[in-house]
Design an enzyme around this catalytic site. Structure first.
Site, short mmCIF file in Angstrom:
data_model
loop_
_atom_site.label_atom_id
_atom_site.label_comp_id
_atom_site.label_asym_id
_atom_site.label_seq_id
_atom_site.Cartn_x
_atom_site.Cartn_y
_atom_site.Cartn_z
N ARG A 92 0.62 -1.19 0.12
CA ARG A 92 -0.21 0.24 0.01
C ARG A 92 0.65 1.19 0.20
O ARG A 92 2.03 1.27 0.26
CB ARG A 92 -1.29 -0.10 1.23
CG ARG A 92 -2.23 -0.69 1.59
CD ARG A 92 -2.87 -0.64 2.08
NE ARG A 92 -3.98 -1.51 2.51
CZ ARG A 92 -4.67 -0.97 1.46
NH1 ARG A 92 -5.16 -0.19 2.01
NH2 ARG A 92 -6.23 -2.33 1.67
N ALA A 142 -3.34 -2.02 5.79
CA ALA A 142 -5.04 -1.79 6.25
C ALA A 142 -5.83 -3.65 5.76
O ALA A 142 -7.16 -2.95 5.22
CB ALA A 142 -5.63 -0.80 5.54
N SER A 143 -5.27 -4.66 5.23
CA SER A 143 -5.54 -5.49 4.26
C SER A 143 -7.01 -5.45 3.68
O SER A 143 -6.47 -4.52 2.60
CB SER A 143 -6.83 -6.42 5.85
OG SER A 143 -6.16 -6.60 7.23
N HIS A 144 -8.73 -5.31 3.86
CA HIS A 144 -9.35 -4.85 2.60
C HIS A 144 -9.75 -3.67 2.75
O HIS A 144 -11.19 -3.80 1.74
CB HIS A 144 -10.55 -5.78 3.07
CG HIS A 144 -11.04 -5.61 4.36
ND1 HIS A 144 -10.46 -6.45 5.75
CD2 HIS A 144 -12.52 -5.01 4.43
CE1 HIS A 144 -11.03 -5.75 6.71
NE2 HIS A 144 -12.18 -4.92 5.91
N LYS A 153 -0.73 -3.63 12.72
CA LYS A 153 -1.06 -4.66 13.62
C LYS A 153 -0.03 -5.45 13.94
O LYS A 153 0.93 -5.39 13.69
CB LYS A 153 -2.27 -5.71 12.88
CG LYS A 153 -2.94 -5.25 11.33
CD LYS A 153 -3.49 -7.07 10.71
CE LYS A 153 -4.47 -6.43 9.45
NZ LYS A 153 -4.87 -7.11 9.31
#
Length: 212
Positions: A92, A142-144, A153
């Site tokens: 990201r 931020a995953s999804h 995390k």
């Protein structure tokens, strides 16, 4: 909200950050209010939010303050000088910058840091924590969530995301960090070691060992 904005404008924050705040003041006061109306919460899994300036955004300062609180709790739990962590990130926007910021703050607090040289899958972070005998770790992802977001995390020594009582205790320490001035930003660079292929090979060998 205005008190928080003033503390950033008058505090030891980078000039580019102050310029962005002033621009929002004149062009988009509603967005500025949203960026400062609360602090981005360090929850059970860590942080997640939209990137930008302000206390309610993912940026160098909110990540630095979260890392300082986490570092304090790790040093309390295992003793100063006994703590090692792994730091990783995804593809990201800003993830590499956030990971390096996290590594620098840990290192400035006397913590040995293993920083992945480039992006890696999150399960490899979990593996590396256990493989290298570390007490914790962080992955910036931020995953999804949409591309405007990023996340942070936090992991414990078992390679899993923190659960009780460590999650609650870490949150308490993070909440004690009142401003960017409470963060040790630099000075421990010698505590950072880049990791890559050796861990990749060990991880892949472990995964292959699970095949039927």
């Amino acid at each position: 909200i205005q008190q928080k904005i003033d503390s950033w404008l008058n505090g030891s924050y980078e000039q580019s950050v102050k310029d962005q705040i002033k621009k929002l003041q004149s062009e988009n006061p509603d967005e500025l209010a949203d960026a400062f109306y609360k602090n981005l919460e360090f929850g059970t899994g860590g942080l997640r939010g939209i990137m930008g300036v302000g206390t309610n955004r993912m940026n160098k300062y909110t990540i630095g303050m979260a890392t300082q609180g986490y570092a304090n709790y790790l040093n309390q739990s295992f003793g100063q000088g006994n703590v090692k962590v792994v730091v990783g990130h995804d593809s990201r926007n800003n993830s590499r910058f956030f990971a390096e910021t996290t590594a620098n703050v840990f290192a400035a607090n006397g913590i040995k840091v293993y920083l992945f040289e480039a992006l890696r899958p999150t399960p490899e972070l979990s593996f590396a924590i256990r493989y290298l005998g570390c007490q914790g770790g962080v992955v910036c992802t931020a995953s999804h969530n949409p591309k405007e977001y990023n996340g942070y995390k936090a992991y414990w020594d078992d390679g899993a995301q923190m659960v009780g009582p460590h999650d609650v205790n870490t949150i308490k320490e993070v909440e004690k960090i009142a401003s960017a001035d409470d963060v040790k930003w630099s000075g421990g660079e010698s505590n950072i070691t880049l990791i890559g292929k050796d861990i990749d090979d060990a991880y892949i060998a472990m995964v292959k060992g699970l095949s039927v």
